[in-house]
Write an enzyme that holds these catalytic residues in place. Structure first.
Site, PDB file in Angstrom:
ATOM      1  CB  SER A  34      -0.940   0.003   1.212  1.00  0.00           C
ATOM      2  OG  SER A  34      -0.214  -0.103   2.433  1.00  0.00           O
ATOM      3  N   GLY A  93       8.159  -0.919   0.099  1.00  0.00           N
ATOM      4  CA  GLY A  93       7.717  -0.822   1.477  1.00  0.00           C
ATOM      5  C   GLY A  93       8.395  -1.846   2.363  1.00  0.00           C
ATOM      6  CB  ALA A  94       9.729  -2.336   5.257  1.00  0.00           C
ATOM      7  CD  GLU A 122       8.325  -6.910  -2.134  1.00  0.00           C
ATOM      8  OE1 GLU A 122       7.354  -6.143  -2.148  1.00  0.00           O
ATOM      9  OE2 GLU A 122       8.642  -7.598  -1.135  1.00  0.00           O
TER      10      GLU A 122
END
Length: 242
Positions: A34, A93-94, A122
């Site tokens: 997101s 993201g993470a 990724e």
């Protein structure tokens, strides 16, 4: 096991901050999730305004979003290799970021990724990039990593890997699909074990153990890869470096 929580406005600030670091002519790794989605949307707006970039998606989801946003795409093999342009910057993201302090302020360390089960691709893209920018909100920060580590495994190796995880004092759980019977299957056709280790005091050592386990395709510990972490807040963005 997608991560939840966090303020969407903070996620947007983080994504847009990282997108602003992309220069004309760059090849950009496009992460999954997101917060990375906000970066992709902002890059699409910049492409509409004349920015010349090409994206390398890390998942089916990021590919579809990038196409919707009008970002020209390359496959990883087209971006990396002899006579290929390379990847200038990756934005991703993470699920959790280890945050310490070097005496001059907060710094970013190892990450846990894989909530969207895209961590194998990724890691390929993020590791190949000249610069890797992580986007996150404050809910993802922690002094010590303690979330479950996603481990993508060959279906035939599931039991073998599970035993190896237990031998390393972890507890593996097969990730189940939310809207259908059966397990989650990755874009690569593999299964995911979510492995709880408690507090991970030595992420490099655990990463080495998991990487050396037969049947493991890739794990969600990202160690010594992130160059910057853009943390969106209620009032702006904090940029942490390692």
């Amino acid at each position: 096991m997608k991560t939840s929580g966090g303020n969407d406005a903070a996620k947007r600030r983080a994504g847009e901050s990282a997108a602003a670091a992309v220069d004309d002519g760059d090849v950009v790794g496009l992460g999954t999730g997101s917060t990375a989605a906000h970066a992709i949307r902002r890059l699409g707006e910049r492409v509409d305004a004349g920015l010349d970039v090409r994206g390398v998606p890390t998942s089916f989801a990021s590919r579809e979003l990038a196409l919707d946003c009008g970002i020209p795409l390359l496959d990883l093999d087209e971006a990396v290799g002899p006579d290929a342009p390379g990847i200038d910057v990756a934005i991703d993201g993470a699920d959790q970021v280890a945050v310490g302090d070097d005496g001059d302020g907060p710094t970013a360390g190892a990450l846990i990724k894989g909530g969207g089960a895209a961590h194998a691709r990724e890691k390929l893209v993020d590791a190949a990039a000249d610069r890797f920018l992580v986007v996150a909100d404050p809910s993802k920060e922690a002094p010590v990593l303690d979330r479950s580590v996603p481990v993508e495994v060959l279906s035939a190796g599931r039991s073998v890997v599970a035993e190896a995880v237990r031998a390393a004092d972890g507890e593996p759980t097969l990730r189940r699909a939310e809207r259908k019977d059966g397990p989650v299957v990755t874009d690569n056709g593999n299964l995911v074990l979510d492995c709880a280790f408690g507090e991970i005091a030595a992420p490099s050592r655990l990463a080495t153990t998991l990487s050396g386990t037969p049947g493991v395709v890739e794990h969600g510990l990202f160690v010594d890869l992130a160059d910057e972490v853009h943390v969106g807040t209620d009032s702006g963005v904090r940029v942490l470096t390692r």
